[in-house]
Design a protein around this motif. Structure first.
Motif, PDB file in Angstrom:
ATOM      1  N   LEU A 140       0.828  -1.197   0.000  1.00  0.00           N
ATOM      2  CA  LEU A 140       0.000   0.000   0.000  1.00  0.00           C
ATOM      3  C   LEU A 140       0.862   1.246   0.000  1.00  0.00           C
ATOM      4  O   LEU A 140       0.595   2.211  -0.728  1.00  0.00           O
ATOM      5  CB  LEU A 140      -0.918  -0.007   1.225  1.00  0.00           C
ATOM      6  N   TYR A 141       1.935   1.231   0.807  1.00  0.00           N
ATOM      7  CA  TYR A 141       2.832   2.379   0.865  1.00  0.00           C
ATOM      8  C   TYR A 141       3.484   2.621  -0.494  1.00  0.00           C
ATOM      9  O   TYR A 141       3.539   3.762  -0.979  1.00  0.00           O
ATOM     10  CB  TYR A 141       3.906   2.141   1.920  1.00  0.00           C
ATOM     11  N   THR A 200      -5.967   7.230  -7.473  1.00  0.00           N
ATOM     12  CA  THR A 200      -6.200   6.742  -8.834  1.00  0.00           C
ATOM     13  C   THR A 200      -5.130   5.768  -9.273  1.00  0.00           C
ATOM     14  O   THR A 200      -5.422   4.703  -9.837  1.00  0.00           O
ATOM     15  CB  THR A 200      -6.250   7.922  -9.833  1.00  0.00           C
ATOM     16  N   PHE A 201      -3.886   6.113  -9.016  1.00  0.00           N
ATOM     17  CA  PHE A 201      -2.777   5.295  -9.497  1.00  0.00           C
ATOM     18  C   PHE A 201      -2.791   3.878  -8.916  1.00  0.00           C
ATOM     19  O   PHE A 201      -2.781   2.896  -9.663  1.00  0.00           O
ATOM     20  CB  PHE A 201      -1.445   5.987  -9.190  1.00  0.00           C
ATOM     21  N   PRO A 202      -2.821   3.728  -7.587  1.00  0.00           N
ATOM     22  CA  PRO A 202      -2.828   2.347  -7.058  1.00  0.00           C
ATOM     23  C   PRO A 202      -4.095   1.581  -7.437  1.00  0.00           C
ATOM     24  O   PRO A 202      -4.033   0.374  -7.667  1.00  0.00           O
ATOM     25  CB  PRO A 202      -2.724   2.542  -5.550  1.00  0.00           C
ATOM     26  N   MET A 203      -5.242   2.258  -7.508  1.00  0.00           N
ATOM     27  CA  MET A 203      -6.485   1.573  -7.872  1.00  0.00           C
ATOM     28  C   MET A 203      -6.423   1.046  -9.300  1.00  0.00           C
ATOM     29  O   MET A 203      -6.818  -0.088  -9.581  1.00  0.00           O
ATOM     30  CB  MET A 203      -7.681   2.522  -7.723  1.00  0.00           C
ATOM     31  N   PHE A 204      -5.948   1.870 -10.222  1.00  0.00           N
ATOM     32  CA  PHE A 204      -5.881   1.467 -11.625  1.00  0.00           C
ATOM     33  C   PHE A 204      -4.819   0.406 -11.865  1.00  0.00           C
ATOM     34  O   PHE A 204      -5.085  -0.637 -12.470  1.00  0.00           O
ATOM     35  CB  PHE A 204      -5.612   2.699 -12.509  1.00  0.00           C
ATOM     36  N   GLY A 262      -5.561  -3.433 -13.059  1.00  0.00           N
ATOM     37  CA  GLY A 262      -4.641  -3.987 -14.046  1.00  0.00           C
ATOM     38  C   GLY A 262      -4.426  -3.098 -15.256  1.00  0.00           C
ATOM     39  O   GLY A 262      -4.079  -3.567 -16.343  1.00  0.00           O
ATOM     40  N   VAL A 263      -4.612  -1.778 -15.085  1.00  0.00           N
ATOM     41  CA  VAL A 263      -4.385  -0.824 -16.170  1.00  0.00           C
ATOM     42  C   VAL A 263      -2.903  -0.464 -16.199  1.00  0.00           C
ATOM     43  O   VAL A 263      -2.277  -0.306 -15.147  1.00  0.00           O
ATOM     44  CB  VAL A 263      -5.242   0.445 -15.967  1.00  0.00           C
ATOM     45  N   SER A 264      -2.327  -0.320 -17.389  1.00  0.00           N
ATOM     46  CA  SER A 264      -0.910   0.022 -17.483  1.00  0.00           C
ATOM     47  C   SER A 264      -0.657   1.405 -16.888  1.00  0.00           C
ATOM     48  O   SER A 264      -1.547   2.260 -16.858  1.00  0.00           O
ATOM     49  CB  SER A 264      -0.457   0.013 -18.950  1.00  0.00           C
ATOM     50  N   SER A 265       0.571   1.626 -16.425  1.00  0.00           N
ATOM     51  CA  SER A 265       0.902   2.903 -15.794  1.00  0.00           C
ATOM     52  C   SER A 265       0.780   4.060 -16.775  1.00  0.00           C
ATOM     53  O   SER A 265       0.406   5.180 -16.392  1.00  0.00           O
ATOM     54  CB  SER A 265       2.316   2.851 -15.211  1.00  0.00           C
ATOM     55  N   PHE A 266       1.076   3.827 -18.060  1.00  0.00           N
ATOM     56  CA  PHE A 266       1.003   4.897 -19.061  1.00  0.00           C
ATOM     57  C   PHE A 266      -0.446   5.351 -19.256  1.00  0.00           C
ATOM     58  O   PHE A 266      -0.747   6.539 -19.288  1.00  0.00           O
ATOM     59  CB  PHE A 266       1.598   4.423 -20.391  1.00  0.00           C
ATOM     60  N   THR A 267      -1.344   4.399 -19.402  1.00  0.00           N
ATOM     61  CA  THR A 267      -2.762   4.739 -19.545  1.00  0.00           C
ATOM     62  C   THR A 267      -3.288   5.385 -18.274  1.00  0.00           C
ATOM     63  O   THR A 267      -4.097   6.317 -18.316  1.00  0.00           O
ATOM     64  CB  THR A 267      -3.584   3.479 -19.855  1.00  0.00           C
ATOM     65  N   THR A 268      -2.820   4.916 -17.123  1.00  0.00           N
ATOM     66  CA  THR A 268      -3.258   5.465 -15.844  1.00  0.00           C
ATOM     67  C   THR A 268      -2.873   6.924 -15.708  1.00  0.00           C
ATOM     68  O   THR A 268      -3.687   7.761 -15.296  1.00  0.00           O
ATOM     69  CB  THR A 268      -2.651   4.666 -14.679  1.00  0.00           C
TER      70      THR A 268
END
Length: 426
Positions: free
Chosen positions: A4-5, A268-272, A277-283
């Motif tokens: 989580l951190y 948003t970032f950790p949830m996606f 399972g959304v890629s970091s770029f799309t996130t």
């Protein structure tokens, strides 16, 4: 806890990179600077003369809504913006967590601090974000599903905040402070633990890096075929997930943003990435889009029309943060990274102490504990002095490091210009 951190820190760093990009886009664009100057015009003349005489519609004592404005608040907001910008630019992690606690310590009521911070985020986003540069990373169906949920969450959060304030202003401040105590306490103590554990080791890698493979939770959620299904990440082979899960994430982010006065990117970032399972770029692209709409809807529809925004303080924070981010980003080239990580932990813990020391006074005022008003105020003042003392120490250290490093920065700039001149044919 560790996962989580790391998820929250990844989100914070992603948001910081976007803020730096926004700042550069404003500072290096004459049209954007002109717009900023026009936005500041209603403040400059009154502020030079006597800040307390600012018109009511800009946040004076007679503004619609229970507000009280002093010159100290206005100039303090600029200092808060500078410090938040220094944290964002120097550390590479979002400094927005300290803004609402800092404004509350300056005497701004919690709901006004939240609304003002939301408006400051929105103003900076619409001025500094170049949308077309990120559209390639935005999945439109994903964004629409998220914003549908975000709208519901923001409405609920804003309604709750106003209801608590109308019921009992002291209880409203208590709830906002308690939320920050939990959030900043977790981030601050874990950041310090992480620093003490890893000092001497090499700095961690890419700030935007998510998991190489999807988590078990993401795989399970993507197997649930609950219409409407949203397709995304076609360049990675194509993935899909129920729009309901995306909307739920949006609702949680919107609710938290409206309650805390932040952009919501830290969720948003950790949830996606970890949850859906959304890629970091799309996130990152989708997060930029959601911040503009979420902060805009929250600040205007949920707070501004009810009088819970100080335009003066928002503009002060905007100008201060632009300056702070530029100095902070330049300082990273002349300051060892290990010290930067330590100061981030200290800055977050300072915000935690600030709100924790404010809670007894609120509880005493509501009759939950037996505490004299004098003792409660003393504790709140101690928390404020600790907070501002540490933040000023941090800011002073960064600015001094920046001044000392100017020769090094000039040498690097000259070297880069020479290299560019040799490598580029005209």
């Amino acid at each position: 806890m560790r996962g989580l951190y790391e998820a929250l820190m990844s989100a914070s760093r992603a948001h910081a990179k976007w803020e730096l990009e926004m700042s550069n886009n404003i500072v290096r664009n004459r049209k954007h600077l002109l717009i900023l100057a026009i936005m500041m015009l209603p403040l400059i003349i009154p502020a030079i003369g006597h800040a307390a005489d600012l018109p009511a519609f800009l946040g004076g004592k007679s503004a619609f809504g229970p507000s009280h404005f002093t010159p100290f608040m206005f100039y303090g907001s600029m200092a808060v913006g500078v410090c938040a910008g220094l944290i964002t630019g120097c550390i590479g992690a979002g400094g927005g967590f300290v803004i609402t606690p800092a404004l509350m310590s300056l005497g701004v009521k919690g709901i006004l601090a939240v609304g003002t911070d939301q408006f400051h985020i929105f103003a900076k986003a619409i001025m500094g974000t170049v949308i077309h540069k990120k559209l390639g990373n935005v999945n439109i169906p994903l964004a629409i599903a998220f914003l549908c949920g975000s709208g519901i969450g923001v409405t609920a959060g804003g309604t709750l905040n106003r209801a608590l304030f109308n019921m009992n202003p002291v209880f409203s401040d208590f709830v906002i402070s308690a939320v920050y105590v939990v959030m900043l306490g977790f981030l601050g103590f874990y950041s310090m633990y992480d620093f003490l554990k890893t000092r001497g080791q090499a700095a961690k890698g890419d700030a935007h890096g998510g998991p190489i493979g999807m988590t078990k939770l993401a795989l399970r959620l993507q197997k649930i075929k609950l219409a409407p299904m949203v397709k995304f990440d076609e360049d990675l082979g194509g993935r899909q997930i129920s729009g309901w899960f995306v909307a739920i994430c949006g609702a949680v982010v919107g609710f938290a943003a409206a309650i805390m006065g932040v952009g919501g990117g830290f969720l948003t970032f950790p949830m996606f990435v970890y949850g859906l399972g959304v890629s970091s770029f799309t996130t990152v692209g989708t997060d930029i889009l959601q911040i503009i709409f979420t902060a805009g809807y929250s600040s205007i529809v949920q707070y501004a029309i009810y009088g819970y925004i100080f335009y003066t303080l928002a503009m002060g924070m905007l100008v201060g943060s632009l300056l702070g981010i530029q100095i902070g980003a330049a300082t990273t080239k002349v300051v060892p990274g290990i010290y930067i990580r330590a100061f981030y932990a200290i800055a977050i813990l300072a915000g935690f102490v600030n709100r924790a020391f404010a809670l007894p006074e609120k509880m005493g005022q509501m009759g939950y504990i037996k505490l004299t008003p004098e003792t409660g105020k003393l504790l709140a003042d101690i928390g404020a002095w600790i907070f501002f003392g540490l933040v000023i120490l941090f800011a002073g250290w960064i600015i001094l490091s920046f001044i000392r490093g100017i020769p090094t920065l000039r040498a690097e700039t000259a070297k880069a210009d020479v290299t560019d001149g040799k490598g580029v044919s005209h």
